[in-house]
Design an enzyme around this catalytic site. Structure first.
Site, PDB file in Angstrom:
ATOM      1  N   CYS A 172     -37.905 -74.562   5.412  1.00 31.42           N
ATOM      2  CA  CYS A 172     -37.388 -74.330   6.753  1.00 31.42           C
ATOM      3  C   CYS A 172     -36.504 -73.073   6.767  1.00 31.42           C
ATOM      4  CB  CYS A 172     -36.646 -75.582   7.209  1.00 31.42           C
ATOM      5  SG  CYS A 172     -36.327 -75.706   8.974  1.00 31.42           S
ATOM      6  N   THR A 173     -35.337 -73.139   7.369  1.00 30.05           N
ATOM      7  CA  THR A 173     -34.472 -71.959   7.461  1.00 30.05           C
ATOM      8  C   THR A 173     -33.781 -71.625   6.144  1.00 30.05           C
ATOM      9  OG1 THR A 173     -32.681 -73.349   8.324  1.00 30.05           O
ATOM     10  CG2 THR A 173     -34.063 -72.204   9.933  1.00 30.05           C
TER      11      THR A 173
END
Length: 262
Positions: free
Chosen positions: A151-152
């Site tokens: 993800c981030t």
């Protein structure tokens, strides 16, 4: 590049030698909360172990860390530990759940695999600006076999300067920010660029974990781990990517995330 890949495969064959046929076992990982051992300077494991360090930070997303953990901690010859600035409880992005970091940054100086999960906006942006964490990531990265994110978490790797000019992926709503850290957005559940592997949003960390399990111990173990965690997605909806979701649904998804965050 080909020579680097051959060297990586040789290292891993040495590290996991004898483990492929040993069955699916729990090699190690975070369990109950406990004080960090004072006498142990590093997470260096027994000879032959592949050491996985999972970074935790205030505001990380639980499944980003736990999804790959559930796969990798059961691969023969692999041991997984959780790491944070200080050992102890670390809050997730909702503030309703905490995981225990077994070790502090200063006590972990080497790992074969580094995993950086993503988080909510607060957690991700704060970590991207945290020099102690970024310095630790750069230090660990120098000697990893794989440096990975979910993800981030890729934005955190980018903030550490590790993604310049490299293809990478991240959470769908954060794709434009990859360019700001020098990366080239590339679609995929996970993207492998040399020794860096970035996974897309949240659940994609399980896909990446299975990929790494196969690279570590062979496709048969990778297939067996997919069965072990019964990863056979059959969701009730087909809106798991923004390409299949209306703008209205995208806005609702982001609002639900924001409303749940602390």
């Amino acid at each position: 590049m080909a020579e680097t890949d051959r060297d990586r495969r040789r290292l891993l064959r040495t590290v996991v030698a004898g483990g492929i046929g040993a069955g699916l076992v729990t090699a190690g990982g975070a369990s109950s909360a406990r004080a960090e051992p004072a006498a142990r300077e590093d997470m260096a494991g027994e000879e032959g172990e592949v050491r996985v360090a999972v970074l935790l930070y205030d505001g990380f997303t639980a499944l980003d860390a736990v999804g790959p953990y559930e796969v990798l901690c059961r691969v023969p010859g692999v041991t997984v530990t959780t790491v944070a600035e200080r050992a102890g409880r670390v809050r997730t992005d909702t503030g309703e759940l905490s995981l225990v970091a077994e070790r502090s940054l200063e006590s972990v100086t080497r790992a074969e695999i580094l995993l950086v999960p993503g988080g909510g906006q607060r957690g991700t942006t704060a970590t991207m600006a945290n020099p102690a964490v970024l310095d630790w990531i750069r230090h660990i990265h120098r000697r990893t076999v794989w440096t990975t994110s979910v993800c981030t978490g890729s934005l955190i790797l980018g903030a550490a300067g590790l993604l310049r000019g490299l293809p990478a992926t991240t959470y769908w709503a954060s794709r434009p920010y990859l360019a700001e850290v020098g990366a080239v957005y590339t679609p995929g559940r996970f993207v492998e660029a040399g020794k860096i592997v970035t996974a897309a949003g949240v659940s994609a960390g399980i896909d990446m974990g299975l990929h790494l399990a196969a690279r570590l111990a062979g496709d048969q173990v990778g297939r067996a781990m997919q069965l072990a965690v019964e990863y056979d997605p059959d969701p009730p909806f087909d809106t798991g990517s923004p390409e299949n979701a209306s703008p209205e649904l995208q806005r609702l998804a982001l609002r639900l995330l924001a409303d749940a965050a602390t």
